[in-house]
Design a protein around this motif. Structure first.
Motif, PDB file in Angstrom:
ATOM      1  N   ASP A 173       0.896  -1.157   0.000  1.00  0.00           N
ATOM      2  CA  ASP A 173       0.000   0.000   0.000  1.00  0.00           C
ATOM      3  C   ASP A 173       0.932   1.203   0.000  1.00  0.00           C
ATOM      4  O   ASP A 173       1.883   1.253   0.791  1.00  0.00           O
ATOM      5  CB  ASP A 173      -0.865  -0.030   1.257  1.00  0.00           C
ATOM      6  N   VAL A 174       0.710   2.157  -0.896  1.00  0.00           N
ATOM      7  CA  VAL A 174       1.592   3.321  -1.005  1.00  0.00           C
ATOM      8  C   VAL A 174       0.782   4.581  -0.726  1.00  0.00           C
ATOM      9  O   VAL A 174      -0.263   4.799  -1.339  1.00  0.00           O
ATOM     10  CB  VAL A 174       2.233   3.422  -2.413  1.00  0.00           C
ATOM     11  N   PHE A 191       5.299   1.214 -12.149  1.00  0.00           N
ATOM     12  CA  PHE A 191       5.033   0.172 -11.159  1.00  0.00           C
ATOM     13  C   PHE A 191       3.527  -0.065 -11.031  1.00  0.00           C
ATOM     14  O   PHE A 191       3.071  -1.215 -10.975  1.00  0.00           O
ATOM     15  CB  PHE A 191       5.633   0.569  -9.797  1.00  0.00           C
ATOM     16  N   SER A 192       2.759   1.007 -10.998  1.00  0.00           N
ATOM     17  CA  SER A 192       1.304   0.891 -10.883  1.00  0.00           C
ATOM     18  C   SER A 192       0.696   0.165 -12.075  1.00  0.00           C
ATOM     19  O   SER A 192      -0.161  -0.703 -11.911  1.00  0.00           O
ATOM     20  CB  SER A 192       0.665   2.283 -10.765  1.00  0.00           C
ATOM     21  N   GLU A 193       1.139   0.519 -13.264  1.00  0.00           N
ATOM     22  CA  GLU A 193       0.613  -0.125 -14.470  1.00  0.00           C
ATOM     23  C   GLU A 193       0.930  -1.617 -14.491  1.00  0.00           C
ATOM     24  O   GLU A 193       0.095  -2.425 -14.869  1.00  0.00           O
ATOM     25  CB  GLU A 193       1.171   0.560 -15.722  1.00  0.00           C
ATOM     26  N   SER A 194       2.116  -1.993 -14.048  1.00  0.00           N
ATOM     27  CA  SER A 194       2.489  -3.404 -14.097  1.00  0.00           C
ATOM     28  C   SER A 194       1.899  -4.216 -12.940  1.00  0.00           C
ATOM     29  O   SER A 194       1.914  -5.442 -12.983  1.00  0.00           O
ATOM     30  CB  SER A 194       4.011  -3.570 -14.135  1.00  0.00           C
ATOM     31  N   ASN A 195       1.353  -3.542 -11.912  1.00  0.00           N
ATOM     32  CA  ASN A 195       0.801  -4.251 -10.764  1.00  0.00           C
ATOM     33  C   ASN A 195      -0.682  -3.965 -10.516  1.00  0.00           C
ATOM     34  O   ASN A 195      -1.216  -4.341  -9.478  1.00  0.00           O
ATOM     35  CB  ASN A 195       1.605  -3.914  -9.498  1.00  0.00           C
ATOM     36  N   GLY A 196      -1.333  -3.282 -11.458  1.00  0.00           N
ATOM     37  CA  GLY A 196      -2.767  -3.034 -11.349  1.00  0.00           C
ATOM     38  C   GLY A 196      -3.169  -2.094 -10.225  1.00  0.00           C
ATOM     39  O   GLY A 196      -4.277  -2.205  -9.694  1.00  0.00           O
ATOM     40  N   LEU A 197      -2.292  -1.158  -9.861  1.00  0.00           N
ATOM     41  CA  LEU A 197      -2.622  -0.204  -8.804  1.00  0.00           C
ATOM     42  C   LEU A 197      -3.337   1.006  -9.384  1.00  0.00           C
ATOM     43  O   LEU A 197      -3.117   1.389 -10.527  1.00  0.00           O
ATOM     44  CB  LEU A 197      -1.352   0.256  -8.084  1.00  0.00           C
ATOM     45  N   LYS A 198      -4.159   1.634  -8.564  1.00  0.00           N
ATOM     46  CA  LYS A 198      -4.882   2.851  -8.950  1.00  0.00           C
ATOM     47  C   LYS A 198      -4.503   3.968  -7.996  1.00  0.00           C
ATOM     48  O   LYS A 198      -4.288   3.754  -6.811  1.00  0.00           O
ATOM     49  CB  LYS A 198      -6.392   2.628  -8.871  1.00  0.00           C
ATOM     50  N   PHE A 199      -4.481   5.199  -8.514  1.00  0.00           N
ATOM     51  CA  PHE A 199      -4.202   6.374  -7.698  1.00  0.00           C
ATOM     52  C   PHE A 199      -5.523   6.961  -7.232  1.00  0.00           C
ATOM     53  O   PHE A 199      -6.425   7.194  -8.038  1.00  0.00           O
ATOM     54  CB  PHE A 199      -3.409   7.414  -8.495  1.00  0.00           C
ATOM     55  N   LYS A 200      -5.653   7.164  -5.923  1.00  0.00           N
ATOM     56  CA  LYS A 200      -6.862   7.749  -5.356  1.00  0.00           C
ATOM     57  C   LYS A 200      -6.462   9.000  -4.600  1.00  0.00           C
ATOM     58  O   LYS A 200      -5.737   8.937  -3.614  1.00  0.00           O
ATOM     59  CB  LYS A 200      -7.539   6.752  -4.416  1.00  0.00           C
ATOM     60  N   ARG A 201      -6.931  10.139  -5.070  1.00  0.00           N
ATOM     61  CA  ARG A 201      -6.593  11.416  -4.441  1.00  0.00           C
ATOM     62  C   ARG A 201      -7.539  11.679  -3.280  1.00  0.00           C
ATOM     63  O   ARG A 201      -8.742  11.483  -3.379  1.00  0.00           O
ATOM     64  CB  ARG A 201      -6.697  12.553  -5.466  1.00  0.00           C
TER      65      ARG A 201
END
Length: 128
Positions: free
Chosen positions: A15-16, A107-117
């Protein structure tokens, strides 16, 4: 990829969380790893290897541009056993921020992460 030891990829996805100082002069990325591979390797290693160390050398963020490294790490223990790692990367220049964001995009694209503001005017207690 993320690595705790140079050359050893970590398969767990953290978790970032990103934050900015009140005066705007620095930004921090906090990585929270629950049950990372490096802990399992540590627990399974022969005592000689544990005593000589080297399991966690830092957090290496590696991509085609090179490496970003932080040594600001803490271990998380539950009932006396290691269960996680928290790493912090402090950025004090726009160049560091821009480079980090390029890494995180890949990194997000290769690991399916989404940015939530998080909305700026929301009180801290409502962010959790």
């Amino acid at each position: 990829v993320l690595q705790f030891r140079s050359g050893h990829n970590e398969s767990s996805v953290p978790d970032v969380k990103l934050s900015k100082s009140k005066d705007g002069t620095s930004r921090t990325a906090t990585f929270v790893f629950e049950h990372p591979d490096v802990i399992r390797h540590f627990l399974e290693a022969p005592i000689e290897q544990v005593l000589t160390g080297g399991f966690i050398q830092g957090l290496f963020m590696v991509d085609e541009e090179g490496s970003i490294i932080t040594y600001d790490l803490d271990s998380v223990f539950t009932n006396g056993k290691p269960t996680g790692v928290i790493a912090r990367y402090l950025m004090t220049t726009e160049g560091e921020w821009d480079r980090f964001m390029r890494f995180m995009t890949r990194f997000s694209e290769s690991n399916g992460l989404k940015f939530k503001r998080t909305p700026r005017n929301e009180p801290p207690s409502a962010r959790d």
